[in-house]
Design a protein around this motif. Structure first.
Motif, short mmCIF file in Angstrom:
data_model
loop_
_atom_site.label_atom_id
_atom_site.label_comp_id
_atom_site.label_asym_id
_atom_site.label_seq_id
_atom_site.Cartn_x
_atom_site.Cartn_y
_atom_site.Cartn_z
N THR A 26 20.41 21.67 32.17
CA THR A 26 21.32 22.34 33.10
C THR A 26 22.70 21.69 33.22
O THR A 26 23.61 22.27 33.81
N ILE A 27 22.87 20.49 32.67
CA ILE A 27 24.16 19.79 32.78
C ILE A 27 24.69 19.36 31.41
O ILE A 27 25.83 19.68 31.04
N GLU A 28 23.86 18.66 30.67
CA GLU A 28 24.33 18.07 29.40
C GLU A 28 24.96 19.07 28.44
O GLU A 28 26.01 18.77 27.83
N PRO A 29 24.40 20.27 28.26
CA PRO A 29 25.03 21.22 27.32
C PRO A 29 26.43 21.66 27.74
O PRO A 29 27.20 22.17 26.92
N TYR A 30 26.77 21.47 29.01
CA TYR A 30 28.05 21.96 29.52
C TYR A 30 29.11 20.87 29.63
O TYR A 30 30.25 21.16 30.03
N LEU A 31 28.78 19.66 29.28
CA LEU A 31 29.75 18.56 29.37
C LEU A 31 31.00 18.80 28.53
O LEU A 31 32.10 18.39 28.94
N PRO A 32 30.90 19.43 27.34
CA PRO A 32 32.15 19.71 26.58
C PRO A 32 33.17 20.52 27.39
O PRO A 32 34.37 20.43 27.13
N GLN A 33 32.69 21.31 28.35
CA GLN A 33 33.62 22.08 29.18
C GLN A 33 34.54 21.17 29.98
O GLN A 33 35.68 21.53 30.28
N LEU A 34 34.04 19.99 30.32
CA LEU A 34 34.83 19.05 31.11
C LEU A 34 36.07 18.60 30.34
O LEU A 34 37.14 18.39 30.93
N TYR A 35 35.93 18.46 29.02
CA TYR A 35 37.03 17.99 28.19
C TYR A 35 38.02 19.11 27.88
O TYR A 35 39.24 18.86 27.76
N SER A 36 37.54 20.33 27.77
CA SER A 36 38.44 21.44 27.40
C SER A 36 39.06 22.12 28.62
O SER A 36 40.06 22.84 28.49
N LEU A 37 38.51 21.89 29.80
CA LEU A 37 38.97 22.58 30.99
C LEU A 37 40.45 22.34 31.33
O LEU A 37 41.18 23.30 31.62
N PRO A 38 40.94 21.09 31.30
CA PRO A 38 42.36 20.87 31.63
C PRO A 38 43.31 21.67 30.74
O PRO A 38 44.29 22.26 31.22
N GLU A 39 43.02 21.69 29.44
CA GLU A 39 43.90 22.42 28.52
C GLU A 39 43.85 23.92 28.80
O GLU A 39 44.87 24.60 28.77
N GLN A 40 42.65 24.43 29.07
CA GLN A 40 42.52 25.86 29.36
C GLN A 40 43.32 26.25 30.61
O GLN A 40 44.01 27.27 30.63
N ILE A 41 43.21 25.42 31.64
CA ILE A 41 43.94 25.71 32.88
C ILE A 41 45.45 25.65 32.65
O ILE A 41 46.20 26.52 33.11
N TRP A 42 45.89 24.64 31.93
CA TRP A 42 47.32 24.48 31.68
C TRP A 42 47.88 25.63 30.85
O TRP A 42 48.97 26.15 31.11
N THR A 43 47.12 26.07 29.87
CA THR A 43 47.56 27.16 29.00
C THR A 43 47.72 28.46 29.77
O THR A 43 48.63 29.26 29.50
N HIS A 44 46.85 28.68 30.76
CA HIS A 44 46.84 29.95 31.49
C HIS A 44 47.27 29.78 32.94
O HIS A 44 46.90 30.59 33.80
N ILE A 45 48.05 28.74 33.22
CA ILE A 45 48.40 28.39 34.59
C ILE A 45 49.11 29.53 35.33
O ILE A 45 49.01 29.64 36.56
N ALA A 46 49.82 30.40 34.61
CA ALA A 46 50.58 31.49 35.25
C ALA A 46 49.84 32.82 35.22
O ALA A 46 50.41 33.85 35.60
N ASP A 47 48.58 32.80 34.77
CA ASP A 47 47.81 34.03 34.63
C ASP A 47 46.60 34.01 35.57
O ASP A 47 45.56 33.44 35.23
N PRO A 48 46.69 34.61 36.76
CA PRO A 48 45.59 34.58 37.73
C PRO A 48 44.28 35.16 37.19
O PRO A 48 43.20 34.65 37.50
N VAL A 49 44.38 36.22 36.41
CA VAL A 49 43.17 36.85 35.86
C VAL A 49 42.47 35.91 34.90
O VAL A 49 41.23 35.75 34.93
N ALA A 50 43.25 35.26 34.05
CA ALA A 50 42.67 34.32 33.09
C ALA A 50 42.06 33.12 33.82
O ALA A 50 40.97 32.64 33.45
N LEU A 51 42.72 32.64 34.86
CA LEU A 51 42.21 31.51 35.63
C LEU A 51 40.89 31.87 36.31
O LEU A 51 39.97 31.06 36.38
N ARG A 52 40.82 33.11 36.80
CA ARG A 52 39.56 33.57 37.42
C ARG A 52 38.45 33.58 36.38
O ARG A 52 37.32 33.16 36.66
#
Length: 364
Positions: A26-52
């Motif tokens: 329930t946790i270990e398979p999702y750890l890669p999301q922790l590393y990619s999350l900052p970039e995803q948020i920064w890339t779509h910082i101005a897009d509310p739908v994408a952030l949702r």
């Protein structure tokens, strides 16, 4: 080798309640999301739908953990710029409830039943109300307010070591701790796919959290009333109703619940988070699971801070050492002499005078 979860699936498919408590599932398979999350948020910082969409597509533990880590540089910079190390203290009563709100919101947005989470959230809102009010009442949110123990520790270990402590613990681990202690709620969220409601026993235990908050509230009130009476006595030399001169001159509270426990509010606070872990363990049937990390961390804070607080009190109040011998730190001692006010009215002045003489000798 662990395979990554299916794209678009933020939580695993669980077939048994026991699987809900499995870290590897329930946790270990999702750890890669922790590393990619900052970039995803920064890339779509101005897009509310994408952030949702990013929010819903990210495992709620990973997004909660990411937020707690993101707070670290903020706490660090603000504390160092202001030379005030109580930045985490100011949000201590707020962050756990924000994480519980996060689980409830994420669950609703993902179409999950949140009945269990909602019940825990209700407790959490009451917990936040009590602790935030007490912190405000004591002046914690005033500009420049700071826990006196931080400067004491800084004086002991020196400025360079204290900065390291700030980096490794004060502004970092404490933030993660306030997230980690809420992770049993994630188990309840996962289990809702299989069992949408609490069992009668689980419901009873979840409701038991409320009386513990009430106990804290009552202990806070007794402590506040004592120190208000003490301040009045020191200012006017008049003993307020409900207290004796000996109690007020003693300097620390030995009335009400404090006659039987040196820290009744601390006892209730620790019990709350142990009970939350127990509920999560009961829901999944796994009594030893990874969410114990947060609970143990939380208990560790009290294990480290309470002796320091008592060391300061013992040095400030001569009778405190007797209080330590006769009254339990957290839980009442069923055996032993206990605290006797009439006896201490005679013994207390003798102990105080002896301490004064000892201090005078050391000053020569």
């Amino acid at each position: 080798m662990l395979l990554p979860p299916v794209i678009g699936t933020a939580i695993p498919v669980v077939k048994t309640l026991s699987e809900c408590a499995s870290y590897s599932r329930t946790i270990e398979p999702y750890l890669p999301q922790l590393y990619s999350l900052p970039e995803q948020i920064w890339t779509h910082i101005a897009d509310p739908v994408a952030l949702r969409n990013i929010y819903v597509a990210t495992n709620p533990v990973i997004s909660g953990l990411a937020f707690s880590i993101a707070l670290f540089p903020i706490f660090l910079v603000v504390s160092e710029v202001n030379r005030n190390w109580s930045q985490v203290d100011r949000v201590w009563s707020i962050l756990p409830t924000l994480y519980h709100i996060h689980y409830a919101v994420w669950g609703r947005m993902s179409g999950l039943n949140t009945d269990k989470v909602d019940k825990i959230l209700l407790f959490s809102l009451l917990w936040t109300t009590r602790l935030t009010y007490n912190y405000w009442r004591r002046g914690g949110y005033q500009i420049g307010s700071e826990d006196y123990r931080w400067n004491l520790i800084k004086g002991w270990i020196g400025t360079p070591a204290f900065f390291v402590l700030n980096v490794l613990f004060t502004s970092s681990i404490q933030s993660v701790l306030l997230f980690a202690v809420t992770t049993p709620t994630y188990l309840m969220l996962l289990s809702s796919r299989l069992e949408p409601r609490f069992t009668p026993l689980e419901l009873t235990l979840s409701r038991a959290l409320i009386p513990l908050i009430a106990l804290e509230w009552y202990a806070d009130g007794q402590q506040w009333a004592f120190h208000e009476a003490k301040a009045t006595y020191q200012k006017t030399a008049k003993v307020p109703q409900g207290y004796t001169r000996a109690q007020l001159e003693r300097g620390f509270n030995t009335t009400g619940m404090f006659k039987y426990s040196r820290h009744p509010n601390f006892a209730a606070e620790q019990s709350i988070w142990v009970l939350l872990y127990v509920i999560g363990a009961l829901v999944t049937g796994e009594w030893f699971n990874w969410t114990a990390f947060g609970m143990i961390q939380y208990l560790g804070v009290f294990a480290g801070s309470t002796p320091l607080t008592e060391w300061i009190s013992a040095g400030k109040y001569p009778e405190y050492k007797i209080y330590q011998k006769r009254v339990g730190k957290f839980l009442p001692w069923p055996f032993g002499k206990g605290w006797d006010e009439k006896e201490m009215e005679v013994l207390g002045p003798k102990v105080t005078e002896e301490a004064r003489r000892e201090k005078a000798k050391k000053g020569q």
